[in-house]
Design a protein around this motif. Structure first.
Motif, PDB file in Angstrom:
ATOM      1  N   GLY A  77       0.803  -1.223   0.000  1.00 30.99           N
ATOM      2  CA  GLY A  77       0.000   0.000   0.000  1.00 30.99           C
ATOM      3  C   GLY A  77       0.830   1.265   0.000  1.00 30.99           C
ATOM      4  N   LYS A  78       2.005   1.203  -0.612  1.00 34.99           N
ATOM      5  CA  LYS A  78       2.924   2.340  -0.623  1.00 34.99           C
ATOM      6  C   LYS A  78       2.914   3.043  -1.985  1.00 34.99           C
ATOM      7  N   PRO A  79       2.906   4.358  -2.002  1.00 37.72           N
ATOM      8  CA  PRO A  79       3.043   5.087  -3.272  1.00 37.72           C
ATOM      9  C   PRO A  79       4.478   4.975  -3.771  1.00 37.72           C
ATOM     10  N   PHE A  80       4.651   4.950  -5.117  1.00 37.50           N
ATOM     11  CA  PHE A  80       5.992   4.706  -5.638  1.00 37.50           C
ATOM     12  C   PHE A  80       6.312   5.606  -6.828  1.00 37.50           C
ATOM     13  N   PHE A  81       7.625   5.759  -7.023  1.00 36.82           N
ATOM     14  CA  PHE A  81       8.170   6.369  -8.228  1.00 36.82           C
ATOM     15  C   PHE A  81       9.217   5.422  -8.785  1.00 36.82           C
ATOM     16  N   VAL A  82       9.052   5.030 -10.049  1.00 37.99           N
ATOM     17  CA  VAL A  82       9.976   4.116 -10.720  1.00 37.99           C
ATOM     18  C   VAL A  82      10.617   4.837 -11.892  1.00 37.99           C
ATOM     19  N   TYR A  83      11.942   4.764 -11.947  1.00 37.47           N
ATOM     20  CA  TYR A  83      12.726   5.338 -13.044  1.00 37.47           C
ATOM     21  C   TYR A  83      13.303   4.158 -13.820  1.00 37.47           C
ATOM     22  N   LEU A  84      12.705   3.868 -14.972  1.00 35.37           N
ATOM     23  CA  LEU A  84      13.090   2.718 -15.800  1.00 35.37           C
ATOM     24  C   LEU A  84      13.890   3.240 -16.990  1.00 35.37           C
ATOM     25  N   SER A  85      15.203   3.038 -16.951  1.00 35.43           N
ATOM     26  CA  SER A  85      16.118   3.691 -17.890  1.00 35.43           C
ATOM     27  C   SER A  85      16.783   2.650 -18.791  1.00 35.43           C
ATOM     28  N   HIS A  86      16.370   2.612 -20.046  1.00 33.52           N
ATOM     29  CA  HIS A  86      16.815   1.558 -20.956  1.00 33.52           C
ATOM     30  C   HIS A  86      18.164   1.861 -21.607  1.00 33.52           C
ATOM     31  N   LYS A  87      18.892   0.796 -21.901  1.00 33.68           N
ATOM     32  CA  LYS A  87      20.080   0.913 -22.742  1.00 33.68           C
ATOM     33  C   LYS A  87      19.672   1.185 -24.186  1.00 33.68           C
ATOM     34  N   GLY A  88      18.592   0.559 -24.625  1.00 37.17           N
ATOM     35  CA  GLY A  88      18.107   0.771 -25.988  1.00 37.17           C
ATOM     36  C   GLY A  88      17.647   2.206 -26.177  1.00 37.17           C
ATOM     37  N   VAL A  89      17.890   2.839 -27.344  1.00 38.09           N
ATOM     38  CA  VAL A  89      18.410   2.156 -28.524  1.00 38.09           C
ATOM     39  C   VAL A  89      19.802   2.693 -28.879  1.00 38.09           C
ATOM     40  N   HIS A  90      20.732   2.518 -27.960  1.00 34.93           N
ATOM     41  CA  HIS A  90      22.087   3.021 -28.169  1.00 34.93           C
ATOM     42  C   HIS A  90      22.912   2.028 -28.985  1.00 34.93           C
ATOM     43  N   ASP A  91      23.833   2.556 -29.777  1.00 32.13           N
ATOM     44  CA  ASP A  91      24.809   1.732 -30.471  1.00 32.13           C
ATOM     45  C   ASP A  91      25.706   1.037 -29.431  1.00 32.13           C
ATOM     46  N   ASN A  92      26.177  -0.166 -29.643  1.00 28.32           N
ATOM     47  CA  ASN A  92      25.995  -1.042 -30.770  1.00 28.32           C
ATOM     48  C   ASN A  92      24.611  -1.690 -30.692  1.00 28.32           C
ATOM     49  N   PHE A  93      23.818  -1.464 -31.710  1.00 28.59           N
ATOM     50  CA  PHE A  93      22.436  -1.901 -31.694  1.00 28.59           C
ATOM     51  C   PHE A  93      22.366  -3.429 -31.703  1.00 28.59           C
ATOM     52  N   SER A  94      21.601  -3.964 -30.769  1.00 28.91           N
ATOM     53  CA  SER A  94      21.485  -5.424 -30.653  1.00 28.91           C
ATOM     54  C   SER A  94      20.069  -5.758 -30.211  1.00 28.91           C
ATOM     55  N   ALA A  95      19.282  -6.225 -31.136  1.00 31.29           N
ATOM     56  CA  ALA A  95      17.874  -6.512 -30.854  1.00 31.29           C
ATOM     57  C   ALA A  95      17.732  -7.772 -30.021  1.00 31.29           C
ATOM     58  N   ALA A  96      16.606  -7.885 -29.339  1.00 31.16           N
ATOM     59  CA  ALA A  96      16.250  -9.148 -28.707  1.00 31.16           C
ATOM     60  C   ALA A  96      16.182 -10.223 -29.794  1.00 31.16           C
ATOM     61  N   LYS A  97      16.495 -11.459 -29.433  1.00 28.32           N
ATOM     62  CA  LYS A  97      16.556 -12.526 -30.439  1.00 28.32           C
ATOM     63  C   LYS A  97      15.251 -12.657 -31.212  1.00 28.32           C
ATOM     64  N   ARG A  98      14.143 -12.384 -30.543  1.00 31.59           N
ATOM     65  CA  ARG A  98      12.841 -12.518 -31.197  1.00 31.59           C
ATOM     66  C   ARG A  98      12.617 -11.455 -32.273  1.00 31.59           C
ATOM     67  N   HIS A  99      13.443 -10.398 -32.265  1.00 34.37           N
ATOM     68  CA  HIS A  99      13.275  -9.315 -33.237  1.00 34.37           C
ATOM     69  C   HIS A  99      14.429  -9.225 -34.234  1.00 34.37           C
ATOM     70  N   LYS A 100      15.457 -10.030 -34.050  1.00 35.60           N
ATOM     71  CA  LYS A 100      16.643  -9.932 -34.894  1.00 35.60           C
ATOM     72  C   LYS A 100      16.284 -10.133 -36.366  1.00 35.60           C
ATOM     73  N   ASP A 101      16.721  -9.187 -37.191  1.00 37.80           N
ATOM     74  CA  ASP A 101      16.553  -9.210 -38.648  1.00 37.80           C
ATOM     75  C   ASP A 101      15.100  -9.078 -39.099  1.00 37.80           C
ATOM     76  N   CYS A 102      14.203  -8.647 -38.224  1.00 39.07           N
ATOM     77  CA  CYS A 102      12.802  -8.525 -38.642  1.00 39.07           C
ATOM     78  C   CYS A 102      12.613  -7.413 -39.674  1.00 39.07           C
ATOM     79  N   TYR A 103      13.555  -6.474 -39.747  1.00 35.34           N
ATOM     80  CA  TYR A 103      13.457  -5.391 -40.741  1.00 35.34           C
ATOM     81  C   TYR A 103      14.593  -5.455 -41.763  1.00 35.34           C
ATOM     82  N   ALA A 104      15.255  -6.595 -41.857  1.00 38.60           N
ATOM     83  CA  ALA A 104      16.475  -6.691 -42.664  1.00 38.60           C
ATOM     84  C   ALA A 104      16.257  -6.346 -44.128  1.00 38.60           C
TER      85      ALA A 104
END
Length: 512
Positions: free
Chosen positions: A197-224
């Motif tokens: 029952g606590k109020p929260f603040f979450v800071y979710l800071s992604h590495k994506g989409v910084h070089d060297n670009f590396s997609a999740a395996k499920r997305h690799k080459d989907c736009y090749a």
């Protein structure tokens, strides 16, 4: 993947304003149950690479599209410096780069800075950070303002990351993908706060989409095999133009399609950058730029899925009505505009960022906000939503009135600054000012051409009107406004930092 470690070091809260339904110093009614915020940040995501923007016809971002449909699209969102560390410092402090002094990606944090989550801690909110810090003192160790910390050092890794969890390093294996990992852990933290029952603040800071670009395996080459749409300024400036273009004396404009380096409209530094690894012809020291664009878009897919996972959890948990979710990028990114890649410039693709806000309990969805919002506004907005006063050092403003369609006097101009880096010498120190129609850019320390654009007539910034007779008055006015801003905010000194790394370049022997 286990989320048990996110439950460490969570203490007991006392009473706080958000739990009672009253906000200190305000008369507005707010929900009687805890009010929460999730702030999601990506790296190098430019403003128009979202499906609903139709800039890249094959790009799929269903969850960003959902946020725009169910929330608000801040159409004119900007950073004050188009570089990761300065922008992140501005988000956390609500201050300009020349004030917080984190002027580039290697500058350390000066003493005395206050990050806005520290205010939330004092007000009784549970705060957590997950992901990429990438801003001064970037060791991966916990930073002020967060009860729970999961961060990696520097750029981190897309696969099998090493993450500092509340001071203890954990090495993940078995092809763990960092975007999925920190999203799962962030949701685990929220689940624990809901149970308590606590109020929260979450800071979710992604590495994506910084070089060297590396997609999740499920997305690799989907736009090749997809074709990259070229921006209008891809071939501007043109090579091989041996005579000056024809200038219309009434407008001061070059004939359509004519542009050139040198004595007139387009700065020499742009040519220098195009001919470097930050240009399309020699991108990333030989990695074709169009292949990098596809990998960038593939990597973005998991960031979009992260947003969807957060939204789905909030709906399923019954928290979406009293939780604000903000998504934005830390800076934009050029993909062929002016023949360039990278950021740092004050061109639109570099300084504009995606910003989406979803808060069903605050405003109805499908809203498009036209007012110019900057990264220094993030802290004041979150503090305002959670009923906490902003710090006096913060120069930004809460944009809640824009979301609620309330009358408010809003800024008519934004200002920009970037300071030359030895590692990226083509891009000079620059300051700029932008209105809803015009942009003026002034370069410092080099003998080159300043720039002025009419964004209404030339949104791709292909015709520099700095010498246009009919625009000299507005150019003078914006130049004065730029210096007024710098003087009023103690920004008239160029920040310098000590550099003592050995360097053998013949142009600067020894130390630099």
């Amino acid at each position: 993947m286990k989320t048990d470690n996110i439950l460490l070091s969570l203490g007991v809260l006392g009473c706080l304003p958000a739990c009672t339904g009253q906000r200190e110093g305000e008369g507005r009614n707010v929900p009687s149950k805890p009010v929460n915020v999730v702030f999601i940040l990506s790296d190098d995501h430019r403003y128009d690479f979202m499906g609903f923007m139709n800039r890249v016809p094959w790009l799929q971002t269903p969850n960003m599209d959902r946020m725009a449909r169910e929330g608000a699209h801040i159409r004119n969102a900007f950073v004050t410096t188009a570089l990761s560390s300065p922008s992140r410092a501005s988000i956390l402090t609500g201050m300009y780069s020349h004030s917080h002094k984190v002027i580039d990606n290697s500058a350390s944090l000066p003493e005395g800075l206050t990050f806005f989550p520290e205010y939330l801690q004092r007000a009784g909110y549970r705060t957590a950070f997950f992901g990429k810090w990438h801003m001064g003192n970037d060791s991966g160790a916990p930073q002020p303002g967060f009860h729970h910390w999961e961060g990696f050092r520097g750029q981190g890794e897309y696969y099998n990351p090493r993450i500092n969890t509340n001071g203890e390093w954990i090495q993940y294996e078995d092809s763990v993908y960092v975007t999925d990992l920190i999203t799962e852990h962030a949701i685990g933290f929220m689940k624990q706060q809901q149970q308590d029952g606590k109020p929260f603040f979450v800071y979710l800071s992604h590495k994506g989409v910084h070089d060297n670009f590396s997609a999740a395996k499920r997305h690799k080459d989907c736009y090749a095999n997809e074709e990259i749409p070229l921006p209008p300024s891809y071939n501007t400036p043109h090579y091989g133009l041996t005579q000056l273009p024809t200038i219309n004396p009434a407008t001061g404009k070059a004939a359509k399609g004519e542009a050139y380096y040198g004595e007139s409209m387009l700065p020499d530094w742009v040519k220098s950058q195009r001919e470097s690894w930050h240009g399309v012809d020699y991108s990333y020291h030989g990695r074709p730029w169009d292949v990098q664009v596809r990998k960038y878009c593939e990597t973005l897919r998991s960031v979009d899925e992260s947003i969807g996972s957060v939204l789905d959890y909030l709906v399923e948990a019954g928290l979406d009505g009293n939780t604000m979710v903000i998504y934005m990028g830390d800076n934009g990114f050029a993909w062929g505009e002016h023949g360039l890649i990278d950021k740092r410039q004050f061109y639109e693709e570099s300084v504009r960022v995606p910003m989406l806000v979803r808060a069903p309990g605050l405003f109805e969805g499908g809203k498009v906000v036209e007012g110019m919002v900057q990264n220094v506004d993030v802290a004041p907005t979150i503090l305002d939503y959670l009923g906490v006063d902003k710090g006096g050092q913060m120069v930004g403003y809460s944009f809640l009135p824009l979301l609620r369609d309330e009358p408010v006097e809003w800024r008519q101009r934004i200002f920009y600054e970037y300071y030359w880096e030895h590692e990226f010498p083509q891009t000079p120190t620059m300051h700029g000012v932008r209105t809803d129609r015009y942009k003026y850019i002034r370069y410092h320390g080099i003998w080159d051409t300043n720039e002025f654009y009419d964004l209404r007539e030339d949104p791709a910034e292909t015709r520099n009107l700095i010498a246009s007779p009919e625009h000299q008055e507005i150019i003078k006015e914006l130049n004065h406004a730029l210096y007024d801003w710098l003087e009023e905010t103690d920004g008239m000194s160029i920040p310098l930092k000590r550099t003592e790394r050995p360097h053998t370049d013949h142009r600067n022997q020894g130390y630099y």
